[in-house]
Design an enzyme around this catalytic site. Structure first.
Site, mmCIF file in Angstrom:
data_model
loop_
_atom_site.group_PDB
_atom_site.id
_atom_site.type_symbol
_atom_site.label_atom_id
_atom_site.label_comp_id
_atom_site.label_asym_id
_atom_site.label_seq_id
_atom_site.Cartn_x
_atom_site.Cartn_y
_atom_site.Cartn_z
ATOM 1 N N THR A 260 -75.135 28.645 26.047
ATOM 2 C CA THR A 260 -75.397 27.269 25.607
ATOM 3 C C THR A 260 -74.134 26.416 25.675
ATOM 4 O OG1 THR A 260 -75.838 25.977 23.596
ATOM 5 C CG2 THR A 260 -75.100 28.217 23.252
ATOM 6 N N ASP A 261 -74.325 25.116 25.849
ATOM 7 C CA ASP A 261 -73.171 24.193 25.816
ATOM 8 C C ASP A 261 -72.541 24.157 24.426
ATOM 9 O OD1 ASP A 261 -75.285 22.836 24.533
ATOM 10 O OD2 ASP A 261 -74.592 20.872 25.204
ATOM 11 N N GLU A 262 -73.269 24.661 23.415
ATOM 12 C CA GLU A 262 -72.753 24.569 22.039
ATOM 13 C C GLU A 262 -71.524 25.445 21.831
ATOM 14 O OE1 GLU A 262 -75.690 24.404 18.930
ATOM 15 O OE2 GLU A 262 -77.192 23.610 20.306
ATOM 16 N N TYR B 98 -74.647 30.429 14.999
ATOM 17 C CA TYR B 98 -75.378 30.488 16.273
ATOM 18 C C TYR B 98 -74.421 30.335 17.458
ATOM 19 C CZ TYR B 98 -77.920 28.772 20.349
ATOM 20 O OH TYR B 98 -78.357 28.580 21.630
ATOM 21 N N LYS C 234 -73.068 33.111 20.323
ATOM 22 C CA LYS C 234 -73.241 32.945 21.774
ATOM 23 C C LYS C 234 -71.881 33.012 22.477
ATOM 24 C CE LYS C 234 -76.728 32.170 23.548
ATOM 25 N NZ LYS C 234 -77.842 33.074 24.020
HETATM 26 P P1 NAD Z 1 -86.530 30.908 21.111
HETATM 27 O O1 NAD Z 1 -86.010 31.088 19.720
HETATM 28 O O2 NAD Z 1 -87.663 29.997 21.356
HETATM 29 O O3 NAD Z 1 -86.938 32.336 21.709
HETATM 30 C C1 NAD Z 1 -86.168 33.482 21.535
HETATM 31 C C2 NAD Z 1 -86.989 34.678 21.992
HETATM 32 O O4 NAD Z 1 -86.166 35.854 21.873
HETATM 33 C C3 NAD Z 1 -88.244 34.920 21.150
HETATM 34 O O5 NAD Z 1 -89.337 35.228 21.984
HETATM 35 C C4 NAD Z 1 -87.867 36.116 20.301
HETATM 36 O O6 NAD Z 1 -88.981 36.926 19.933
HETATM 37 C C5 NAD Z 1 -86.917 36.863 21.235
HETATM 38 N N1 NAD Z 1 -85.998 37.742 20.515
HETATM 39 C C6 NAD Z 1 -85.235 37.438 19.446
HETATM 40 N N2 NAD Z 1 -84.542 38.510 19.034
HETATM 41 C C7 NAD Z 1 -84.851 39.524 19.886
HETATM 42 C C8 NAD Z 1 -84.436 40.875 19.999
HETATM 43 N N3 NAD Z 1 -83.580 41.401 19.128
HETATM 44 N N4 NAD Z 1 -84.933 41.614 21.004
HETATM 45 C C9 NAD Z 1 -85.819 41.089 21.894
HETATM 46 N N5 NAD Z 1 -86.268 39.826 21.819
HETATM 47 C C10 NAD Z 1 -85.784 39.036 20.829
HETATM 48 O O7 NAD Z 1 -85.249 30.483 21.956
HETATM 49 P P2 NAD Z 1 -85.133 29.488 23.198
HETATM 50 O O8 NAD Z 1 -84.957 28.119 22.691
HETATM 51 O O9 NAD Z 1 -86.199 29.803 24.166
HETATM 52 O O10 NAD Z 1 -83.717 29.950 23.785
HETATM 53 C C11 NAD Z 1 -83.650 31.017 24.729
HETATM 54 C C12 NAD Z 1 -82.211 31.225 25.128
HETATM 55 O O11 NAD Z 1 -81.673 30.024 25.681
HETATM 56 C C13 NAD Z 1 -81.303 31.603 23.951
HETATM 57 O O12 NAD Z 1 -80.389 32.583 24.402
HETATM 58 C C14 NAD Z 1 -80.582 30.305 23.624
HETATM 59 O O13 NAD Z 1 -79.318 30.566 23.068
HETATM 60 C C15 NAD Z 1 -80.488 29.667 24.996
HETATM 61 N N6 NAD Z 1 -80.430 28.196 25.012
HETATM 62 C C16 NAD Z 1 -81.365 27.465 24.328
HETATM 63 C C17 NAD Z 1 -81.324 26.077 24.397
HETATM 64 C C18 NAD Z 1 -82.359 25.231 23.695
HETATM 65 O O14 NAD Z 1 -82.234 23.996 23.681
HETATM 66 N N7 NAD Z 1 -83.421 25.796 23.124
HETATM 67 C C19 NAD Z 1 -80.320 25.439 25.145
HETATM 68 C C20 NAD Z 1 -79.370 26.230 25.825
HETATM 69 C C21 NAD Z 1 -79.448 27.601 25.757
HETATM 70 P P1 TYD Z 2 -81.833 21.041 17.074
HETATM 71 O O1 TYD Z 2 -83.107 20.637 17.711
HETATM 72 O O2 TYD Z 2 -81.888 21.928 15.868
HETATM 73 O O3 TYD Z 2 -80.926 21.664 18.215
HETATM 74 P P2 TYD Z 2 -79.351 22.026 18.187
HETATM 75 O O4 TYD Z 2 -78.910 22.155 16.789
HETATM 76 O O5 TYD Z 2 -79.311 23.298 18.938
HETATM 77 O O6 TYD Z 2 -78.658 20.898 18.898
HETATM 78 O O7 TYD Z 2 -81.032 19.749 16.649
HETATM 79 C C1 TYD Z 2 -80.773 18.712 17.576
HETATM 80 C C2 TYD Z 2 -80.110 17.578 16.833
HETATM 81 O O8 TYD Z 2 -81.063 17.013 15.927
HETATM 82 C C3 TYD Z 2 -78.930 18.005 15.985
HETATM 83 O O9 TYD Z 2 -77.936 16.972 16.030
HETATM 84 C C4 TYD Z 2 -79.504 18.094 14.581
HETATM 85 C C5 TYD Z 2 -80.600 17.056 14.582
HETATM 86 N N1 TYD Z 2 -81.774 17.392 13.740
HETATM 87 C C6 TYD Z 2 -82.260 16.438 12.821
HETATM 88 O O10 TYD Z 2 -81.726 15.324 12.690
HETATM 89 N N2 TYD Z 2 -83.349 16.783 12.071
HETATM 90 C C7 TYD Z 2 -83.968 17.999 12.180
HETATM 91 O O11 TYD Z 2 -84.950 18.262 11.437
HETATM 92 C C8 TYD Z 2 -83.471 18.943 13.130
HETATM 93 C C9 TYD Z 2 -84.136 20.285 13.296
HETATM 94 C C10 TYD Z 2 -82.377 18.583 13.899
#
Ligand code: NAD
Ligand code: TYD
Length: 336
Positions: A123-125, A148, A152
């Site tokens: 992630t960019d985070e 988190y 990562k």
């Molecule tokens: P999500 O929380 O929707 O899904 C995570 C999945 O991983 C779920 O299906 C969960 O059951 C599975 N999981 C969790 N722990 C596990 C374990 N111990 N063994 C096997 N499976 C397990 O997450 P997401 O938003 O789809 O993110 C997926 C990936 O992309 C993550 O690695 C996250 O860090 C990365 N990512 C997410 C975002 C975003 O905006 N959501 C952005 C950049 C990177």
């Molecule tokens: P989020 O969707 O939790 O993603 P991330 O923390 O990975 O960036 O949050 C996105 C942005 O929105 C972050 O600046 C926090 C803000 N946020 C709110 O203002 N209210 C909310 O209820 C949530 C979940 C996030």
């Protein structure tokens, strides 16, 4: 190609599986997922009878189960993680276990089974926040602000160590915030859409001045797909829409409110829920763009289609919000 996808029942993983099955008729995919609260097999129910797709319920921290599942695959795309910043601030243990220890299990399997390729989805985070107009780029130091993002960053460090020490065939992707169909309604976009459909207010943190570089999930999928096929082993790729102008959380919220015909009085200002709240994320995506990738969905288009998807799929998110989706695995996969 035979691919093992970890975390394929989650938001991005399930979109990635759908993306591959639609675009590559000959691909064989194994979805390895623990089915935590964030894993939902209903996301992929249209593929249950598809011979190209199979599901294994397993934990990436269980090395024996993972090695067994990964036999003979050509590549692993490792999505599985705990992914919600707020939950990690509340309690970081599960994040360290899955995101760090689990990543090492996957890396070890790649070494032991001589799997030709792995992508660690990061992630960019990991970069932490960055002042405008600067953009973070590959090689910049990591400055994570939550358990988190720290977990990562730790997973990335393990991958980088394995690349250097064992020439492990790993690539890393770091994407900005995703939104789109099948996102668990705890993240900003789906939480706000579903709250508003239910007539509830939306909790906007800390004045809503923060900047995230929102990318529609299918554009993240196409970027990972490109790295899988054309990326250079050992490299890391930052993925971003590079929205111009940049968009604050308040602006995203107001767009969602307008799309649902609601007024700004539905905003509930909240503070103190996200200590260490990063102000701005921005990354330079020129490296992946030089491979030929670019986003295809504008933020406005993506928000319109996301709002429409949640309006059309109330049953999906109501089952998620009520917890009913957790029975789906027992009902459809007939285990004890
Ligand atoms: P999500 O929380 O929707 O899904 C995570 C999945 O991983 C779920 O299906 C969960 O059951 C599975 N999981 C969790 N722990 C596990 C374990 N111990 N063994 C096997 N499976 C397990 O997450 P997401 O938003 O789809 O993110 C997926 C990936 O992309 C993550 O690695 C996250 O860090 C990365 N990512 C997410 C975002 C975003 O905006 N959501 C952005 C950049 C990177
Ligand atoms: P989020 O969707 O939790 O993603 P991330 O923390 O990975 O960036 O949050 C996105 C942005 O929105 C972050 O600046 C926090 C803000 N946020 C709110 O203002 N209210 C909310 O209820 C949530 C979940 C996030």
């Amino acid at each position: 190609m035979k691919l093992l996808i970890t975390g394929g029942a989650g938001f991005i993983g399930s979109n990635f599986i759908r993306y591959l099955l639609k675009n590559y008729p000959d691909e064989v995919l194994i979805n390895f997922d623990k089915l935590t609260y964030a894993g939902n097999l209903e996301n992929l129910k249209e593929f249950e009878e598809d011979a190209r797709y199979s599901f294994i319920k397993g934990d990436v921290c269980d090395a024996n189960a993972f090695i067994e599942a990964a036999q003979g695959v050509d590549a692993i795309v490792h999505f599985a993680a705990e992914s919600h910043v707020d939950r990690s601030i509340h309690s970081g243990h599960e994040f360290i276990h899955t995101n760090v220890f689990g990543a090492q299990v996957v890396i070890d399997a790649v070494k032991e089974l001589k799997i030709p390729k792995m992508i660690l989805v990061s992630t960019d985070e990991v970069y932490g926040d960055v002042d405008a107009p600067k953009k973070s780029k590959d090689g910049d130091p990591f400055k994570p602000s939550s358990p988190y993002s720290a977990s990562k960053a730790a997973a990335e460090s393990l991958a980088i160590a394995a690349i250097r020490t064992h020439e492990a065939p790993i690539m890393i992707t770091r994407c900005t915030n995703n939104y789109g169909p099948y996102q668990f309604p705890e993240k900003l976009v789906p939480l706000f859409i579903t709250n508003l459909i239910e007539g509830k207010k939306v909790p906007l943190y800390d004045g809503g001045t923060q900047i995230r570089d929102w990318l529609y999930v299918s554009d993240h999928c196409s970027a990972i797909d490109l790295v899988l096929r054309k990326g250079t082993l050992g490299e890391a790729y930052d993925i971003a829409a590079e929205n111009d102008p940049e968009v604050t959380n308040r602006e995203i919220t107001e767009t969602v409110l307008a799309l649902l015909g609601k007024g700004n009085d539905m905003i509930e200002p909240v503070s103190g829920l996200r200590p260490g709240h990063d102000q701005r994320y921005a990354v330079d995506s020129s490296k992946i763009r030089s491979l030929g990738w670019e986003p295809t969905v504008t933020l406005k288009e993506g928000l319109v289609s996301t709002v429409t998807w949640y309006q059309d799929n109330e049953d999906w998110w109501k089952r998620v919000k009520s917890g009913d989706y957790q029975h789906y695995y027992q009902q459809h996969y007939q285990t004890s």
